[in-house]
Write a protein that holds these residues in place. Structure first.
Motif, PDB file in Angstrom:
ATOM      1  N   TYR A 101      10.910 -10.213  34.331  1.00  0.00           N
ATOM      2  CA  TYR A 101      11.820  -9.077  34.452  1.00  0.00           C
ATOM      3  C   TYR A 101      11.633  -8.309  35.759  1.00  0.00           C
ATOM      4  O   TYR A 101      12.270  -7.280  35.976  1.00  0.00           O
ATOM      5  N   ASN A 246      20.746  -0.963  26.370  1.00  0.00           N
ATOM      6  CA  ASN A 246      19.365  -1.080  26.860  1.00  0.00           C
ATOM      7  C   ASN A 246      18.850   0.276  27.321  1.00  0.00           C
ATOM      8  O   ASN A 246      19.628   1.205  27.572  1.00  0.00           O
ATOM      9  N   LYS A 276      14.411  -2.714  35.156  1.00  0.00           N
ATOM     10  CA  LYS A 276      13.966  -3.459  33.978  1.00  0.00           C
ATOM     11  C   LYS A 276      14.725  -2.903  32.786  1.00  0.00           C
ATOM     12  O   LYS A 276      14.763  -1.685  32.572  1.00  0.00           O
ATOM     13  N   PHE A 278      15.066  -2.715  28.715  1.00  0.00           N
ATOM     14  CA  PHE A 278      14.504  -2.947  27.380  1.00  0.00           C
ATOM     15  C   PHE A 278      15.640  -2.893  26.365  1.00  0.00           C
ATOM     16  O   PHE A 278      16.405  -1.924  26.350  1.00  0.00           O
ATOM     17  N   SER A 279      15.733  -3.875  25.503  1.00  0.00           N
ATOM     18  CA  SER A 279      16.732  -3.834  24.440  1.00  0.00           C
ATOM     19  C   SER A 279      16.382  -2.725  23.454  1.00  0.00           C
ATOM     20  O   SER A 279      15.249  -2.637  22.975  1.00  0.00           O
ATOM     21  N   SER A 283      12.619  -4.131  21.249  1.00  0.00           N
ATOM     22  CA  SER A 283      11.882  -3.722  22.444  1.00  0.00           C
ATOM     23  C   SER A 283      11.096  -4.862  23.091  1.00  0.00           C
ATOM     24  O   SER A 283      10.603  -4.718  24.211  1.00  0.00           O
ATOM     25  N   SER A 284      10.968  -5.997  22.392  1.00  0.00           N
ATOM     26  CA  SER A 284      10.255  -7.135  22.979  1.00  0.00           C
ATOM     27  C   SER A 284      11.124  -7.895  23.988  1.00  0.00           C
ATOM     28  O   SER A 284      10.629  -8.733  24.729  1.00  0.00           O
ATOM     29  N   MET A 286      13.047  -7.999  27.309  1.00  0.00           N
ATOM     30  CA  MET A 286      13.104  -7.323  28.599  1.00  0.00           C
ATOM     31  C   MET A 286      13.757  -8.233  29.630  1.00  0.00           C
ATOM     32  O   MET A 286      13.429  -9.413  29.700  1.00  0.00           O
TER      33      MET A 286
END
Length: 313
Positions: A101, A246, A276, A278-279, A283-284, A286
């Motif tokens: 990422y 995100n 970057k 993050f969903s 959160s895992s 990226m």
């Protein structure tokens, strides 16, 4: 008044033609000496890559090999039949960490104007941003400059001034910058204009904070940073980022002066920003998001944001 016609003898012609050729060659060489600068190469690296450039000034392209090894990036340069390792100033072979990422960014550019380009690296070390500069001293590539800044840029590269290297850090709502020139194989601090709109930094700060506020900030677009000529296709990028749901975190940026006026003042600048993402649902997950901007100077601006975003992709 009589018209005077001059006839040149053969021996005069044989003398004049080589003289003209000599003068043209001297003009060309002087131009090359004072105004020569290689076309910069900008590359986002996410896997093993080979970049071509003339790294020793002999007119022949050499190869820069970037290799991903585990969570590290390693660099080697091949000049003819000789291999040079890129070794950092702390005697390490790791030029940057690898994260899917956070791409490694390499800029190859001759800021010294000696026909031998310097290698500018933007990456990461742990959770921190990283910048390194390598220069060839005739026997090895030396890491002559390193820091943890996340802004890197170049101005005075499209005119006859000495190129300036600008490095700094975006932190919260502010951007602090330091200006350097490359002189005698060293970076020398150079006075930097203390202006909030210098190279569009006020506009970029607003844009970064807007993106980091998505998707909730979607209804609060800072219109003062956008040119009225921005197309609907460009603004669609913001809608797309907001819909992906995100949380965006700024990582680093690279800017480059594209055009300047007759006085040498920048009026068009390109910016490339890495975020970057993050969903918010997982959160895992990226991902890297690179946003490229073109800023133009608007002398009629009624606010401090004199550089406006005219293109976004």
């Amino acid at each position: 008044m009589k018209l005077r016609v001059i006839f040149l003898r053969k021996k005069h012609i044989l003398f004049i033609i080589p003289l003209i050729v000599f003068i043209l060659m001297m003009v060309f060489l002087i131009y090359r000496h004072y105004f020569y600068i290689t076309s910069p190469t900008f590359s986002n690296i996410s896997k093993d890559t080979i970049l071509k450039a003339d790294f020793n000034g002999d007119g022949i392209n050499d190869a820069l090999y970037i290799k991903q090894s585990g969570n590290k990036y390693l660099g080697k340069i091949k000049i003819k039949d000789k291999i040079f390792d890129l070794i950092t100033d702390d005697n390490q072979s790791t030029i940057s960490n690898y994260y899917p990422y956070w791409p490694l960014r390499i800029t190859i550019m001759d800021v010294s104007r000696n026909r031998i380009p310097e290698i500018f690296i933007q990456g990461s070390l742990g959770k921190n941003s990283l910048q390194r500069v390598f220069a060839f001293n005739g026997t090895k590539f030396e890491n002559i400059f390193s820091n943890s800044n996340n802004i890197l840029g170049f101005i005075d590269c499209t005119n006859n001034r000495t190129p300036k290297i600008i490095t700094g850090k975006f932190d919260g709502y502010n951007m602090s910058l330091t200006n350097y020139i490359f002189l005698n194989y060293k970076f020398k601090n150079y006075n930097l204009e203390d202006n909030p709109s210098f190279i569009g930094k006020d506009t970029i700060c607003s844009f970064i904070n807007f993106i980091q506020g998505l998707p909730s900030s979607k209804s609060y677009v800072p219109n003062n940073i956008f040119s009225p000529n921005l197309s609907n296709e460009d603004t669609y990028l913001i809608d797309k980022l907001a819909k992906e749901n995100n949380t965006y975190v700024f990582q680093d940026a690279l800017f480059m002066e594209k055009k300047c006026d007759k006085k040498g003042n920048s009026y068009e600048i390109s910016w490339s920003l890495n975020f970057k993402g993050f969903s918010n649902s997982d959160s895992s997950i990226m991902k890297n998001y690179t946003i490229n901007l073109i800023l133009v100077y608007d002398k009629n601006s009624s606010n401090s944001n004199y550089f406006k975003i005219i293109s976004m992709y």
